[in-house]
Design an enzyme around this catalytic site. Structure first.
Site, PDB file in Angstrom:
ATOM      1  NE  ARG A  38     -10.214  -5.145  -6.543  1.00 33.50           N
ATOM      2  CZ  ARG A  38     -10.539  -5.069  -5.283  1.00 33.50           C
ATOM      3  NH1 ARG A  38     -11.776  -4.797  -4.945  1.00 33.50           N
ATOM      4  NH2 ARG A  38      -9.636  -5.272  -4.352  1.00 33.50           N
ATOM      5  CE  LYS A 201      -4.690  -1.382  15.791  1.00 37.50           C
ATOM      6  NZ  LYS A 201      -6.142  -1.482  15.776  1.00 37.50           N
ATOM      7  N   GLY A 357      -4.115  -4.278   0.810  1.00 39.15           N
ATOM      8  CA  GLY A 357      -4.499  -2.974   0.281  1.00 39.15           C
ATOM      9  C   GLY A 357      -3.390  -1.938   0.334  1.00 39.15           C
ATOM     10  N   GLY A 380      -7.341  -9.370   2.697  1.00 39.52           N
ATOM     11  CA  GLY A 380      -7.867 -10.214   3.770  1.00 39.52           C
ATOM     12  C   GLY A 380      -7.767 -11.686   3.430  1.00 39.52           C
TER      13      GLY A 380
HETATM   14  P1  AMP Z   1      -2.057  -2.400   8.281  1.00 30.54           P
HETATM   15  O1  AMP Z   1      -3.483  -2.209   7.854  1.00 30.54           O
HETATM   16  O2  AMP Z   1      -1.916  -3.045   9.606  1.00 30.54           O
HETATM   17  O3  AMP Z   1      -1.214  -3.039   7.193  1.00 30.54           O
HETATM   18  O4  AMP Z   1      -1.493  -0.934   8.515  1.00 30.54           O
HETATM   19  C1  AMP Z   1      -1.296  -0.016   7.487  1.00 30.54           C
HETATM   20  C2  AMP Z   1      -1.147   1.348   8.096  1.00 30.54           C
HETATM   21  O5  AMP Z   1      -0.081   1.331   9.017  1.00 30.54           O
HETATM   22  C3  AMP Z   1      -0.834   2.432   7.084  1.00 30.54           C
HETATM   23  O6  AMP Z   1      -1.922   3.312   7.003  1.00 30.54           O
HETATM   24  C4  AMP Z   1       0.396   3.126   7.674  1.00 30.54           C
HETATM   25  O7  AMP Z   1       0.316   4.530   7.641  1.00 30.54           O
HETATM   26  C5  AMP Z   1       0.387   2.655   9.112  1.00 30.54           C
HETATM   27  N1  AMP Z   1       1.733   2.692   9.712  1.00 30.54           N
HETATM   28  C6  AMP Z   1       2.843   2.081   9.274  1.00 30.54           C
HETATM   29  N2  AMP Z   1       3.893   2.392  10.040  1.00 30.54           N
HETATM   30  C7  AMP Z   1       3.442   3.217  11.009  1.00 30.54           C
HETATM   31  C8  AMP Z   1       4.044   3.900  12.109  1.00 30.54           C
HETATM   32  N3  AMP Z   1       5.359   3.756  12.373  1.00 30.54           N
HETATM   33  N4  AMP Z   1       3.250   4.669  12.890  1.00 30.54           N
HETATM   34  C9  AMP Z   1       1.929   4.803  12.630  1.00 30.54           C
HETATM   35  N5  AMP Z   1       1.303   4.193  11.610  1.00 30.54           N
HETATM   36  C10 AMP Z   1       2.049   3.411  10.802  1.00 30.54           C
END
Ligand code: AMP
Length: 399
Positions: A38, A201, A357, A380
């Protein structure tokens, strides 16, 4: 929209430039910087100002301080800055504003730098306090925004301060490049365009999905996000993470994709595990037939082949979010495959933009960082840009 001034043509001679950077770098217990990217990325902007004969007042945040904790002090960065900017005097102001800081700022000579303490040590920063911004603004002649990762925040140094420089405000080289790359993907992409979205999510990415559906040709869904769709479609997803209250949203997304003739892909198969651990028992299952008690933690081999195929036929690819729990070696294959396929497509001429990230952490882990057209650390800010929002930090410079 066109910014009022441009860094490459602006003459900083004799001017004091307030530069907002993102020096939110990881430090170890001895306060040594673990990843200097950075800081390194901001150097062309700093050098341009210094070479022109200007001086710099550097502003940044570091971490999420609550009470001016020493570990979050920006003074830890001085040795590295001195190292990469040899011969440049670097002063440090322990308070962002005040009599002492004003004195140092006033005494600053051409080709010198004043580094201010962590702007988040002062609650006025995150409150977007106008008086705080005004006081800071009074130390300089020109404002340079070089922290795209903070552009979605309406903070004092990321947006509000720009109002005090109606003609002398601009993006730094890095921020200008981030915006140009994102705007190319969102407004004028080469087709076919594929967005790869993963992560935990739907709820955190719903606006992005809704906006992207109107712009892309293919949408590849992975991660736990995909399970909410399978659940809505009546599948048995076992213990896989999903969002009960997002099923209507999943339904709506599928309908909008159909209306817009977008190919939306859900993972046909998963690598499922009998517990949430790297050493869990594993099996490959149809995403709609995961046994009770088991959870899908990665996309399966059929999905890998399908997604790879779509990626390799794309001319523009946007990726945010891992395909599985990539932090665990045994469930990182899908994320690795996507990372590699995008890298290959890029080598063959596609435009690729990776952000967020976790995706950036994944490609660092796989040592693929140099294989993409653009890697944005601004998770973000990038997501909000892709949602179609005008970010406060961009609005502040453009208006
Ligand atoms: P996000 O911040 O929404 O991009 O989510 C990232 C996180 O989603 C990472 O820490 C992954 O370990 C988690 N993740 C991805 N696929 C799965 C899954 N099938 N079950 C549980 N966690 C997941």
């Amino acid at each position: 929209m066109c910014p009022k001034a441009e860094i490459k043509t602006y003459d900083f001679k004799g001017k004091k430039a307030l530069v907002r950077v993102d020096y939110n770098v990881p430090l170890n217990d001895e306060f040594q910087i673990q990843d200097t990217k950075r800081i390194d990325a901001s150097l062309p902007t700093l050098k341009k100002i210094l070479d022109d004969g200007g001086s710099i007042i550097l502003m940044s945040h570091l971490g999420r301080p609550k009470n001016k904790e020493y570990q979050f002090s920006l003074q830890h960065l001085i040795p590295y800055l001195e190292n990469v900017l040899p011969g440049v005097n670097i002063y440090f102001a322990p308070e962002c504003i005040g009599e002492q800081t004003r004195k140092i700022a006033n005494a600053l000579r051409p080709r010198e730098i004043l580094l201010l303490e962590n702007v988040r040590f002062f609650p006025e920063e995150e409150a977007g306090d106008e008086q705080f911004a005004k006081e800071l603004a009074s130390y300089g002649d020109v404002f340079v925004h070089e922290a795209f990762s903070t552009a979605h925040r309406n903070h004092a140094t990321t947006a509000v301060i720009a109002d005090f420089f109606p003609n002398d405000k601009m993006y730094g080289f890095l921020m200008a490049a981030e915006i140009e790359n994102l705007s190319q993907v969102m407004n004028n992409p080469r087709r076919p365009v594929t967005a790869v979205l993963g992560g935990a999510k739907i709820s955190s990415k719903i606006q992005v999905i809704t906006n992207l559906i109107k712009k892309v040709d293919n949408l590849l869904i992975g991660g736990a996000m995909d399970s909410t769709f399978h659940k809505y479609l009546g599948g048995n997803i076992g213990n896989t993470l999903y969002e009960e209250d997002m099923q209507d949203v999943a339904k709506q997304i599928l309908a909008t994709a159909k209306e817009n003739h977008v190919n939306i892909y859900l993972a046909p198969d998963k690598i499922a595990a009998d517990k949430f651990a790297n050493d869990a028992k594993r099996g490959i299952y149809d995403s709609k037939e995961i046994p009770d008690g088991w959870a899908g933690l990665d996309i399966g081999p059929d999905t890998c082949t399908l997604y790879r195929d779509v990626i390799l036929k794309s001319s523009t690819i946007l990726w945010n979010g891992p395909m599985g729990v990539f932090e665990m070696e045994n469930f990182s294959t899908g994320t690795f495959m996507v990372a590699e396929a995008i890298a290959k497509a890029t080598r063959h001429g596609a435009f690729s933009l990776v952000g967020g990230g976790d995706s950036v952490a994944a490609i660092n882990k796989f040592h693929l960082t140099d294989n993409y057209t653009y890697v944005s650390t601004a998770g973000g800010a990038m997501l909000e840009y892709c949602e179609g929002k005008i970010l406060p930090g961009i609005r502040a410079i453009e208006k």
